[in-house]
Motif scaffolding. Structure first.
Motif: not given
Length: 487
Positions: A93, A97, A101, A381-382, A385, A389, A394, A399
């Motif tokens: 991250y 990430y 963010c 938000r996760q 993500a 992925e 990204m 997580y």
């Protein structure tokens, strides 16, 4: 109701006029009409006020906005505020990430996020120097939960802020609830951000061809399978793993916990010099029979490379070292020839790790800093993500929100259900112990001594017991040790 009120008032006025000698009917009628109009106006005003009060009551009675709604609706304005964030560099991250963010949070709130990615080994010295000298440069610190154990006097307890901003605390892995509030129930010093646990990945083609069923019911069954499929004379071995002390800990713990044995008693008395401790160490020694030469000198990259190259039938280590590479033909010789399995017997697969975001007590902007923590740790938000992925836009990471796995990763990659199962069964080795690093490394060191033949399993456990006793006696925690295997 309104008409009845008007009529009653009119009667009162007419009677009052009659009593006082005003007997003219026309005048009385005019008075009644005026009264009716006045009362009508008052009634309308009262009705409007009542409607406004009802709306206010309804708004107050309605559920508060969630944090995610607040920040996306523009309710949180931190313009002109700078938040300094110290976090672990070199992670999945770190480079994508977190910077993404930071840009999003700034756009949503006006706050500026100053990022300081720092290698794991340098994190603790840096944050300890910051808080103990009173420099208070950082607002938020992210790292292993174990770093909290000696730092909590310098951190802010989060319950009040969690309630204030209606932060969703659902959707985490079980150990984050069981062990995350480690001082007392309801006391939380960090928001879980990421997680991890040692796992097992095996070659499906190799075991299927041999007619061997998996997952395995015990470590003995696992070893028997490795013995059957390996071919050392032709450079093919049973299992790849890292043999440095910090990585041997996970493997020893999985074999120890498989016997439902606790490292400490409830009052922190070490319990490793026991039949269970010796048996776990004997399993570590036997593991060498199925490992490539030189494995005790391997760290994470070497172990991952051996498995990806197709040199071993199994891999016992961090999934993150394989993620994104194992099905890339440029990096892997085992594309579509593998799967992930739970630990033999389905027990804990090694030391559960948890990275938390901690709000430092020296922060001059605690609300803005806390909301930054809430943003990057949020389920929403996760989940995004995880979608990024899968889309390849990204790099992913481990997580902390179980929802990101269950709603996104597992449906796309069903084998990940074994990882979720391992994470849910995870146990941290020393929850709450400030001297955790000394205890952690002592387990790996003594396991390694037995595996290299420099100590017998019995000698290794006697030495580990004495070391742990000394560590505990230096500062006995004022709270109980938590483990599912201690009553």
């Amino acid at each position: 109701m309104k008409k009845i009120l008007i009529a009653m008032l009119a009667v009162v006025f007419v009677l009052s006029f009659t009593i006082t000698g005003v007997g003219c009917k026309e005048e009385a009628a005019e008075v009644v009409e005026e009264v009716e109009e006045a009362v009508e106006e008052v009634a309308e005003e009262v009705e409007e006020e009542a409607e406004e009060v009802a709306e206010e009551v309804e708004e107050e009675a309605a559920p508060d906005k969630t944090f995610w709604e607040m920040i996306n609706d523009g309710d949180l304005d931190f313009s002109g505020i700078t938040i300094n964030y110290l976090y672990q560099g070199g992670m999945g991250y770190s480079d994508e990430y977190i910077p993404a963010c930071a840009a999003e949070f700034s756009a949503l709130t006006g706050a500026e996020i100053v990022l300081d990615p720092t290698p794991w080994e340098a994190q603790m010295p840096k944050i300890v120097n910051d808080v103990t000298t009173g420099a208070n440069r950082y607002d938020v610190f992210e790292g292993d939960i174990e770093f909290q154990y000696g730092l909590y006097p310098y951190m802010t307890e989060l319950t009040e802020l969690i309630d204030k901003y209606n932060v969703d605390m659902d959707g985490y892995f079980n150990p984050m609830y069981t062990f995350g509030e480690w001082q007392a129930e309801g006391v939380r010093y960090g928001l879980p951000f990421s997680t991890g646990v040692s796992t097992m990945v095996i070659r499906t083609d190799v075991f299927d061809e041999a007619g061997i069923e998996y997952p395995f019911d015990s470590f003995e069954d696992y070893y028997a399978a490795l013995a059957e499929v390996q071919d050392p004379d032709n450079g093919f071995y049973g299992a790849a793993f890292a043999g440095v002390n910090a990585q041997l800990v996970k493997k020893w713990l999985s074999r120890y916990w498989a016997q439902e044995a606790s490292v400490f008693s409830k009052t922190w008395a070490p319990q490793v010099n026991s039949p269970e401790g010796v048996a776990a160490t004997e399993l570590m020694v036997e593991y060498m029979d199925y490992a490539p030469p030189g494995v005790l000198g391997w760290d994470l990259p070497e172990a991952a490379a051996a498995f990806l190259n197709g040199d071993t039938a199994a891999y016992e280590l961090w999934w993150s070292m394989l993620a994104g590479r194992i099905d890339n033909p440029d990096e892997s010789n085992i594309v579509d020839k593998w799967t992930m399995i739970p630990a033999p017997g389905g027990g804990p697969s090694g030391n559960f790790t948890q990275h938390n975001c901690d709000l430092l007590a020296g922060s001059q902007n605690p609300d803005a800093a806390f909301c930054w923590m809430a943003y990057i740790t949020s389920s929403e938000r996760q989940i995004q993500a995880a979608k990024d992925e899968i889309a390849g836009t990204m790099r992913g990471f481990d997580y902390g929100r179980k929802t990101a796995w269950e709603e996104v990763m597992v449906p796309e990659y069903p084998f990940m259900s074994a990882y979720v199962e391992s994470l849910d069964a995870g146990i941290p080795v020393t929850p709450g112990l400030p001297q955790w690093l000394e205890a952690f490394m002592a387990i790996g060191e003594n396991s390694g001594l037995a595996m290299s033949g420099d100590a017998t399993p019995e000698e290794a456990m006697a030495n580990l017991q004495a070391t742990l006793e000394g560590i505990i006696q230096s500062a006995i925690p004022p709270y109980e040790y938590r483990s599912p295997f201690v009553e």
